[in-house]
Enzyme design. Structure first.
Site, PDB file in Angstrom:
ATOM      1  CG  ASP A  88      32.055  11.356  -1.380  1.00  0.00           C
ATOM      2  OD1 ASP A  88      32.228  12.457  -0.827  1.00  0.00           O
ATOM      3  OD2 ASP A  88      30.941  10.963  -1.761  1.00  0.00           O
ATOM      4  CE  LYS A  91      34.916   4.329  12.067  1.00  0.00           C
ATOM      5  NZ  LYS A  91      34.702   5.777  12.080  1.00  0.00           N
TER       6      LYS A  91
END
Ligand code: ITT
Length: 182
Positions: free
Chosen positions: A69, A162
């Site tokens: 999450d 990233k």
């Protein structure tokens, strides 16, 4: 031939799976995927949402699972959208966020990885500080075109590394450390 997996990632978001798989591969953990839209409780706590999602995922898959999450927390908006990041992305999107911001553009991305099997339910969290860019830059998914990590001049969408520094990478590194020694 059927591939064998150590554990499964459960999410509605294939972009997240691609990143999580690549990162865990670098720690030699093979990850399968169940594409499900898991039930998300309404809560101000990402951790509570994540733990509930992990239990739900294990209940559905009956195999060791991880879920993630995430939340984008913007300082000048008192942490908004935070736990509501998914809903806000689907509604006002990056353009809407850019329209809300003035000079203070400090923000952070938070990732919670939760693991669940028959006996264990655990979470690993990490954050990455950064800023929100003045306009969308680069082509990628989610908030990538507007999030500029600290010490970078590029948005996530413009970077080619990233996965070596993201909030997701940091949380998965903690998870892998635990998982490989459990
Ligand atoms: P799940 O089914 O796994 O919940 P989701 O896309 O709803 O998938 P989250 O609730 O964890 O995922 O993510 C909240 C929002 O933040 C959502 O809109 C994502 O697209 C976005 N997001 C998360 N991580 C991101 C990243 O690394 N780069 C860009 N956007 C990201």
């Amino acid at each position: 031939m059927q591939q064998s997996f150590d554990l499964f990632f459960v999410s509605s978001n294939s972009y997240k799976y691609q990143e999580v798989k690549k990162i865990l591969n670098s720690f030699e953990i093979k990850l399968g995927f169940f594409k499900f839209d898991l039930e998300e409780i309404q809560s101000n706590s990402l951790k509570d949402i994540a733990l509930k999602k992990a239990k739900d995922a294990f209940f559905k898959c009956k195999k060791p699972v991880i879920i993630e999450d995430d939340g984008l927390f913007i300082n000048s908006l008192d942490g908004f959208p935070g736990p509501y990041s998914s809903y806000v992305f689907k509604t006002i999107g990056n353009k809407g966020i850019l329209n809300l911001l003035k000079s203070n553009r400090q923000a952070k991305f938070v990732s919670i990885i939760s693991y669940c099997d028959k006996k264990i339910l655990l979470s690993f969290d990490a954050k990455l500080d950064g800023t929100i860019s003045n306009s969308q830059k680069g082509k990628s998914w989610g908030y990538d075109p507007i999030f500029v990590p600290k010490n970078s001049r590029k948005t996530f969408a413009e970077m080619d590394n990233k996965n070596e520094l993201s909030h997701r990478y940091k949380a998965l590194k903690k998870f892998s450390n635990w998982y490989l020694h459990k």
